[in-house]
Scaffold this motif. Sequence first.
Motif, PDB file in Angstrom:
ATOM      1  N   PRO A   1      20.541  95.551  31.121  1.00  9.33           N
ATOM      2  CA  PRO A   1      19.585  95.358  29.950  1.00  9.33           C
ATOM      3  C   PRO A   1      18.376  94.727  30.739  1.00  9.33           C
ATOM      4  CG  PRO A   1      21.032  93.599  30.210  1.00  9.33           C
ATOM      5  CD  PRO A   1      21.703  94.787  31.155  1.00  9.33           C
ATOM      6  N   LEU A   2      18.398  94.086  31.894  1.00 13.61           N
ATOM      7  CA  LEU A   2      16.987  93.720  32.375  1.00 13.61           C
ATOM      8  C   LEU A   2      16.932  93.973  33.802  1.00 13.61           C
ATOM      9  CD1 LEU A   2      17.823  89.947  31.215  1.00 13.61           C
ATOM     10  CD2 LEU A   2      16.021  91.438  30.464  1.00 13.61           C
TER      11      LEU A   2
ATOM     12  N   ILE B   1      29.738  92.875  28.537  1.00 17.24           N
ATOM     13  CA  ILE B   1      30.259  94.058  29.455  1.00 17.24           C
ATOM     14  C   ILE B   1      31.505  94.537  29.264  1.00 17.24           C
ATOM     15  CG2 ILE B   1      30.411  94.671  31.840  1.00 17.24           C
ATOM     16  CD1 ILE B   1      27.655  93.276  32.313  1.00 17.24           C
TER      17      ILE B   1
ATOM     18  N   ALA C   1      21.335 102.683  42.444  1.00 16.21           N
ATOM     19  CA  ALA C   1      20.053 102.733  43.183  1.00 16.21           C
ATOM     20  C   ALA C   1      19.958 101.848  44.222  1.00 16.21           C
ATOM     21  CB  ALA C   1      18.947 102.655  42.105  1.00 16.21           C
ATOM     22  N   GLY C   2      20.792 100.688  44.145  1.00 18.71           N
ATOM     23  CA  GLY C   2      20.682  99.818  45.211  1.00 18.71           C
ATOM     24  C   GLY C   2      21.370 100.195  46.442  1.00 18.71           C
TER      25      GLY C   2
ATOM     26  N   PHE D   1      10.730  91.844  32.564  1.00 20.75           N
ATOM     27  CA  PHE D   1      11.461  92.967  32.636  1.00 20.75           C
ATOM     28  C   PHE D   1      10.936  94.010  31.169  1.00 20.75           C
ATOM     29  CE2 PHE D   1      14.065  90.223  34.660  1.00 20.75           C
ATOM     30  CZ  PHE D   1      14.396  90.990  35.749  1.00 20.75           C
TER      31      PHE D   1
ATOM     32  N   ALA E   1      25.341 102.150  32.688  1.00 23.32           N
ATOM     33  CA  ALA E   1      25.552 100.959  32.940  1.00 23.32           C
ATOM     34  C   ALA E   1      24.417 100.326  33.707  1.00 23.32           C
ATOM     35  CB  ALA E   1      26.906 100.696  33.704  1.00 23.32           C
ATOM     36  N   SER E   2      23.314 100.852  33.476  1.00 27.38           N
ATOM     37  CA  SER E   2      21.861 100.684  34.288  1.00 27.38           C
ATOM     38  C   SER E   2      21.376  99.421  34.030  1.00 27.38           C
ATOM     39  CB  SER E   2      21.254 101.890  33.931  1.00 27.38           C
ATOM     40  OG  SER E   2      20.799 102.159  32.643  1.00 27.38           O
TER      41      SER E   2
ATOM     42  N   PHE F   1      19.405  92.121  43.091  1.00 27.43           N
ATOM     43  CA  PHE F   1      17.694  92.486  43.266  1.00 27.43           C
ATOM     44  C   PHE F   1      17.144  91.006  43.049  1.00 27.43           C
ATOM     45  CE2 PHE F   1      19.116  96.723  42.367  1.00 27.43           C
ATOM     46  CZ  PHE F   1      18.569  97.365  43.026  1.00 27.43           C
TER      47      PHE F   1
ATOM     48  N   TRP G   1      22.128  90.347  40.530  1.00 30.53           N
ATOM     49  CA  TRP G   1      22.149  89.587  41.453  1.00 30.53           C
ATOM     50  C   TRP G   1      21.927  90.044  43.039  1.00 30.53           C
ATOM     51  CZ3 TRP G   1      21.281  85.280  39.142  1.00 30.53           C
ATOM     52  CH2 TRP G   1      21.729  85.458  37.598  1.00 30.53           C
TER      53      TRP G   1
ATOM     54  N   ASP H   1      22.550  80.759  33.831  1.00 28.33           N
ATOM     55  CA  ASP H   1      22.277  79.702  32.979  1.00 28.33           C
ATOM     56  C   ASP H   1      23.224  79.559  32.018  1.00 28.33           C
ATOM     57  OD1 ASP H   1      21.860  81.830  31.288  1.00 28.33           O
ATOM     58  OD2 ASP H   1      19.751  81.642  31.391  1.00 28.33           O
TER      59      ASP H   1
ATOM     60  N   THR I   1      15.116 100.873  31.023  1.00 27.84           N
ATOM     61  CA  THR I   1      15.435 101.564  32.251  1.00 27.84           C
ATOM     62  C   THR I   1      16.001 103.035  31.520  1.00 27.84           C
ATOM     63  OG1 THR I   1      16.313  99.816  33.090  1.00 27.84           O
ATOM     64  CG2 THR I   1      17.506 101.510  33.778  1.00 27.84           C
TER      65      THR I   1
ATOM     66  N   LEU J   1      26.845 105.795  40.249  1.00 25.82           N
ATOM     67  CA  LEU J   1      25.643 106.259  41.069  1.00 25.82           C
ATOM     68  C   LEU J   1      24.632 104.897  40.980  1.00 25.82           C
ATOM     69  CD1 LEU J   1      25.092 109.862  39.626  1.00 25.82           C
ATOM     70  CD2 LEU J   1      26.048 109.276  41.754  1.00 25.82           C
TER      71      LEU J   1
HETATM   72  C1  LIG Z   1      17.435  86.745  36.769  1.00 26.63           C
HETATM   73  C2  LIG Z   1      18.454  87.020  35.641  1.00 26.63           C
HETATM   74  C3  LIG Z   1      19.278  86.056  35.655  1.00 26.63           C
HETATM   75  C4  LIG Z   1      20.204  86.388  34.366  1.00 26.63           C
HETATM   76  N1  LIG Z   1      21.153  85.271  34.367  1.00 26.63           N
HETATM   77  C5  LIG Z   1      22.058  85.575  33.124  1.00 26.63           C
HETATM   78  C6  LIG Z   1      22.933  84.579  32.927  1.00 26.63           C
HETATM   79  O1  LIG Z   1      23.112  83.369  33.423  1.00 26.63           O
HETATM   80  N2  LIG Z   1      23.951  84.456  31.863  1.00 26.63           N
HETATM   81  C7  LIG Z   1      24.019  86.022  31.339  1.00 26.63           C
HETATM   82  O2  LIG Z   1      24.767  85.991  30.626  1.00 26.63           O
HETATM   83  N3  LIG Z   1      22.931  86.855  31.796  1.00 26.63           N
HETATM   84  C8  LIG Z   1      22.282  86.819  32.521  1.00 26.63           C
HETATM   85  N4  LIG Z   1      21.209  87.666  32.955  1.00 26.63           N
HETATM   86  C9  LIG Z   1      21.719  89.101  32.388  1.00 26.63           C
HETATM   87  C10 LIG Z   1      22.100  90.142  33.486  1.00 26.63           C
HETATM   88  O3  LIG Z   1      21.151  91.152  33.349  1.00 26.63           O
HETATM   89  C11 LIG Z   1      23.352  90.481  32.975  1.00 26.63           C
HETATM   90  O4  LIG Z   1      24.127  89.049  32.971  1.00 26.63           O
HETATM   91  C12 LIG Z   1      24.157  91.051  34.069  1.00 26.63           C
HETATM   92  O5  LIG Z   1      23.789  91.174  35.212  1.00 26.63           O
HETATM   93  C13 LIG Z   1      23.938  92.567  33.669  1.00 26.63           C
HETATM   94  O6  LIG Z   1      24.974  93.564  34.455  1.00 26.63           O
HETATM   95  P1  LIG Z   1      24.820  94.997  34.214  1.00 26.63           P
HETATM   96  O7  LIG Z   1      25.738  95.485  35.264  1.00 26.63           O
HETATM   97  O8  LIG Z   1      24.783  95.418  32.861  1.00 26.63           O
HETATM   98  O9  LIG Z   1      23.219  95.137  34.632  1.00 26.63           O
HETATM   99  P2  LIG Z   1      22.541  95.024  36.045  1.00 26.63           P
HETATM  100  O10 LIG Z   1      23.132  93.831  36.632  1.00 26.63           O
HETATM  101  O11 LIG Z   1      20.846  94.963  35.663  1.00 26.63           O
HETATM  102  O12 LIG Z   1      23.085  96.459  36.972  1.00 26.63           O
HETATM  103  C14 LIG Z   1      22.455  97.521  36.406  1.00 26.63           C
HETATM  104  C15 LIG Z   1      22.472  98.424  37.954  1.00 26.63           C
HETATM  105  O13 LIG Z   1      22.118  99.453  37.284  1.00 26.63           O
HETATM  106  C16 LIG Z   1      21.494  99.993  38.561  1.00 26.63           C
HETATM  107  N5  LIG Z   1      20.454 101.153  38.078  1.00 26.63           N
HETATM  108  C17 LIG Z   1      19.466 101.105  36.853  1.00 26.63           C
HETATM  109  N6  LIG Z   1      19.047 102.231  36.838  1.00 26.63           N
HETATM  110  C18 LIG Z   1      19.339 103.025  37.731  1.00 26.63           C
HETATM  111  C19 LIG Z   1      19.039 104.481  38.188  1.00 26.63           C
HETATM  112  N7  LIG Z   1      18.171 105.299  37.432  1.00 26.63           N
HETATM  113  N8  LIG Z   1      19.884 105.281  38.802  1.00 26.63           N
HETATM  114  C20 LIG Z   1      20.916 104.318  39.450  1.00 26.63           C
HETATM  115  N9  LIG Z   1      21.168 103.085  39.460  1.00 26.63           N
HETATM  116  C21 LIG Z   1      20.445 102.490  38.429  1.00 26.63           C
HETATM  117  C22 LIG Z   1      20.474  98.883  39.081  1.00 26.63           C
HETATM  118  O14 LIG Z   1      20.183  99.346  40.487  1.00 26.63           O
HETATM  119  C23 LIG Z   1      21.605  97.701  38.846  1.00 26.63           C
HETATM  120  O15 LIG Z   1      22.440  97.693  40.046  1.00 26.63           O
HETATM  121  C24 LIG Z   1      20.299  87.609  34.095  1.00 26.63           C
HETATM  122  C25 LIG Z   1      19.533  88.371  34.184  1.00 26.63           C
HETATM  123  C26 LIG Z   1      18.306  88.263  35.352  1.00 26.63           C
HETATM  124  C27 LIG Z   1      17.409  89.338  35.365  1.00 26.63           C
END
Ligand SMILES: Cc1cc2nc3c(=O)[nH]c(=O)nc-3n(C[C@H](O)[C@H](O)[C@H](O)COP(=O)(O)OP(=O)(O)OC[C@H]3O[C@@H](n4cnc5c(N)ncnc54)[C@H](O)[C@@H]3O)c2cc1C
Length: 513
Positions: free
Chosen positions: A122-123, A421, A17-18, A360, A119-120, A27, A25, A36, A366, A15
């Motif tokens: 950390p940021l 992850i 949101a986007g 964040f 999997a929502s 948002f 990447w 980085d 979240t 599920l």
């Molecule tokens: C600008 C930026 C740059 C970054 N650069 C790096 C980097 O260089 N190296 C690194 O290791 N990490 C980096 N990070 C950390 C980054 O968040 C992670 O690398 C990675 O994207 C996390 O993946 P994820 O799938 O856990 O979370 P996300 O990519 O945040 O995905 C979470 C998803 O959950 C969805 N979601 C959240 N809540 C809900 C809800 N209630 N209902 C439905 N959907 C929901 C969101 O829409 C999103 O699509 C960066 C973060 C940011 C913000």
Amino acid sequence: MLHKARRAGLSALVLEAGAGVGGTWYFNRYPGARVDIQSMEYSFSFDEALQQEWRWTERYAAQPELLSYANHVADRFGLRDGIQFNTRVTGAVWDEERRRWRVTAEGGESWSARFLVMASGPLSSPNTPDFPGLGEFQGAVYHTARWPREPVDFAGLRVGIVGTGSSAVQTITTIAPGCGELTVFQRTAAYAVPAHNGPLAPAFEARVKADYAGFRERNLKMQGGFGSLLPPNPVSALVASEAEREARFEERWRTGGFSFLGAFNDLLLDERANALAAEFVRGKIRSIVRDPDKARLLQPRQTIGCKRLCVDTGYYERFNLPHVKLVDVSQQPIERITPRGLLSGGREYGFDALILATGFDAMTGTLMRLDLRGRGGRPIREKWAAGPLNYLGLMIEGFPNLFNIAGPGSTSAFTNVMVSIEHHVNWISDCILFLNGAGRETIEATQAAEAAWVEHVYTVAKRTVYLTCNSWYLGANIPGKPRVFMPLFGFPAYAAKCAEVAERGYEGCALSA
Ligand SMILES: Cc1cc2nc3c(=O)[nH]c(=O)nc-3n(C[C@H](O)[C@H](O)[C@H](O)COP(=O)(O)OP(=O)(O)OC[C@H]3O[C@@H](n4cnc5c(N)ncnc54)[C@H](O)[C@@H]3O)c2cc1C
């Protein structure tokens, strides 16, 4: 997780949101957004063909390329039909009788699931400070984490930007040359080390791809799950001669990126060693920034690396542009946003557009926004009121069959998050298969294991410099958020512990028949 679950023969639904894949990447489309961690490292390792065929164009990929990569992965593994987009989950409640989760989304749609994997991100919950008057500003307001899809043209405009963390550093560096005037409102100066970004060298790409599996293996042995190309120097900064120190810092500065913090083995462990690295970077800032007032303000005073280190492409140099202004709001905080700009220290600064690079509500934000209720209807907001209690960062007592990916209590924020992850996805998938194989219905952390784990995370943090500043790792960027150190330092020891827990039949967990 979806791919892994399907391969394990489980039925799974994502599920999201986007309106598309990509998360961070999808948002964070602000100008200059890029990784980085080097692209060859910040990518999935689970499929050899995938990592061989994908070609990164730059050493540090930019957001559009990272988004293309996410889309490529979704298409290559046929994942789209397992993802319901435009679906914001609002809550989930544990149904004790049926021993299943009831998940609800905006609009009222709901699902029943035996396992719930968060999997929502950390940021993923942007922090918009509660500035009085924000709604009255007459120009456009942008948050870096909710940037519009269409490019924004700042040509000739007076732009104000609040914040100087990683997103701000990238945005400022990119938009400064084109703005009419750019005013940066800085609360805490950031340490930025050069990325030395550029086209990905074909010889380097070939070298990595010749033994990609070996490269990944070596990275897993690094504290952050990356950086094996230039491993940390196993020498203390405190025993090295001054000439040796300068040489090592200079070498790492020329290499670029996070490797700088590996110039010596105690930069993140000992404040005296840290101070030497910090002074080296301050010296660089003094040598780059010509205006002495700007140079003074841009030199950070906190320990280096305590807040996430920024990796830049000419950040400090931008302050040599006469139309880039720097306003210190550490002593005189932003009082309010006005229709024409911003009021700080009794002075109004005018601009046409305002950018909030204010980060964040990290790691817990979240989940805490959800109506997430475990056993006995206990809300997560109550359970985590004083900080995020969890075991291995993966499980929460009172929330059976719920797993959290890359959240608090795990090494995610201190690592190449892709590594964290994949590690979590594998662990969760193995755990579910174990339960099915052993005829067990539920798993959850015990209270004792959880208490010991939170204590362990803090004990490890105490051995580092991470408790010496106000960072989002500590929740310090959000007013009223409990000051609890959330991430765990050291990926190899963490991965070993997670493996050991599994090998011992999920020690520290309660399993029901
Ligand atoms: C600008 C930026 C740059 C970054 N650069 C790096 C980097 O260089 N190296 C690194 O290791 N990490 C980096 N990070 C950390 C980054 O968040 C992670 O690398 C990675 O994207 C996390 O993946 P994820 O799938 O856990 O979370 P996300 O990519 O945040 O995905 C979470 C998803 O959950 C969805 N979601 C959240 N809540 C809900 C809800 N209630 N209902 C439905 N959907 C929901 C969101 O829409 C999103 O699509 C960066 C973060 C940011 C913000």
